[in-house]
Design a protein around this motif. Structure first.
Motif, PDB file in Angstrom:
ATOM      1  N   HIS A 266      20.983  -2.248  -8.847  1.00 45.55           N
ATOM      2  CA  HIS A 266      21.875  -3.250  -8.243  1.00 45.55           C
ATOM      3  C   HIS A 266      22.480  -2.742  -6.935  1.00 45.55           C
ATOM      4  O   HIS A 266      23.600  -3.110  -6.580  1.00 45.55           O
ATOM      5  CB  HIS A 266      23.000  -3.606  -9.218  1.00 45.55           C
TER       6      HIS A 266
ATOM      7  N   ASP B  73      20.124  -7.231 -14.457  1.00 44.64           N
ATOM      8  CA  ASP B  73      19.835  -5.811 -14.292  1.00 44.64           C
ATOM      9  C   ASP B  73      19.807  -5.100 -15.644  1.00 44.64           C
ATOM     10  O   ASP B  73      19.127  -4.083 -15.802  1.00 44.64           O
ATOM     11  CB  ASP B  73      20.882  -5.159 -13.393  1.00 44.64           C
TER      12      ASP B  73
ATOM     13  N   GLY C 216      15.081  -2.969 -13.947  1.00 45.51           N
ATOM     14  CA  GLY C 216      16.124  -3.296 -14.911  1.00 45.51           C
ATOM     15  C   GLY C 216      15.793  -2.783 -16.306  1.00 45.51           C
ATOM     16  O   GLY C 216      14.684  -2.305 -16.584  1.00 45.51           O
TER      17      GLY C 216
END
Length: 272
Positions: free
Chosen positions: A35, A108, A137
């Protein structure tokens, strides 16, 4: 969840310390999320009363975290945690049935703690859940793996007794669909994930009178209690019979009642 029983958040939280420890062990093995430059997007599938969901904010303070559960009772309890988080993130909750849930946005991290045992078809959802992750992820979950232990075996045997079979037979052996760590690894590796799978047996020391019965009242016993909730005398008779079986299987010792509890953990990282 699947054929969901009526849940009692306060009964579930009576053993919150033991119940949350596996979540912390799972969290410690989750890799960094992809992220960069933005808050992480996280889903907690089967969030229960939210006491575990809120702890995700310690690791990802500015994340947008959504707890998902099918129990109105659990979601009502969880709502006390909803809103802005101290680190600048946001925590919210929404109804969702894990047996049919599919991500409608990219996450994520999809995490689930002690919930997927209620979903017989959960391995079939892995392709959709992995597809719902951002590149790099993670799908991470832990489930109880103690369904052959006396606490659950005795429950299944009692539900199969002639006195109880017509009303309770479907509720005694609900968890035989849990896979081994190796089987979970194989399923998720075949989807291209890098998989970390393991198991741990926690030797828990429970306190109080009939503590194993008190433990299962918050989890495995919920379907039986729900099925008998309109017949209090039958409910009390069943509990008395089950209590006596548990007392023999888990006798108290000088420091409390030893209750071994096996857990299965899986962390699957999608290719970046």
């Amino acid at each position: 969840m699947h054929d969901a029983p009526t849940w009692d958040p306060q009964q579930y939280l009576r053993h919150a310390g033991h119940r949350t420890r596996p979540f912390h062990d799972l969290l410690a093995r989750i890799p960094e999320l992809p992220h960069r430059g933005r808050p992480a997007r996280i889903a907690d599938l089967g969030c229960g009363p939210g006491n575990v969901t809120v702890q995700l904010t310690d690791r990802w303070p500015d994340a947008h975290i959504t707890g998902l559960d099918s129990s109105p009772e659990m979601l009502k309890e969880a709502e006390t945690y909803a809103g802005p988080t101290p680190g600048g993130g946001h925590l919210d909750f929404a109804p969702a049935d894990a047996s049919v849930w599919q991500p409608e946005e990219r996450f994520d991290l999809i995490v689930s703690s002690a919930a997927l045992q209620w979903v017989p078809n959960h391995p079939d959802s892995f392709p959709a859940w992995i597809a719902g992750l951002t590149p790099g992820g993670t799908l991470a979950f832990q489930v109880p793996g103690n369904f052959t232990s006396p606490s659950h075996a005795l429950l299944g045997e009692l539900c199969d007794e002639p006195q109880w079979r017509p009303r309770l037979a479907p509720h005694g052996r609900r968890f035989v669909h849990i896979l081994s760590p190796a089987a979970y690894l194989e399923r998720l590796s075949s989807l291209g994930c890098e998989v970390d799978a393991w198991e741990t047996t926690y030797v828990q020391l429970l306190q109080g009178e009939d503590p194993v019965l008190d433990w299962v009242k918050g989890t495995a016993l919920r379907p039986v209690l729900t099925a008998l909730e309109d017949d209090p005398p039958a409910r009390e008779e069943f509990l008395a019979q089950y209590r006596d079986l548990l007392r023999k299987a888990y006798p108290p010792g000088p420091h409390g009642t030893v209750f071994p509890f096996r857990r299965i953990f899986v962390v699957a990282r999608k290719p970046g």
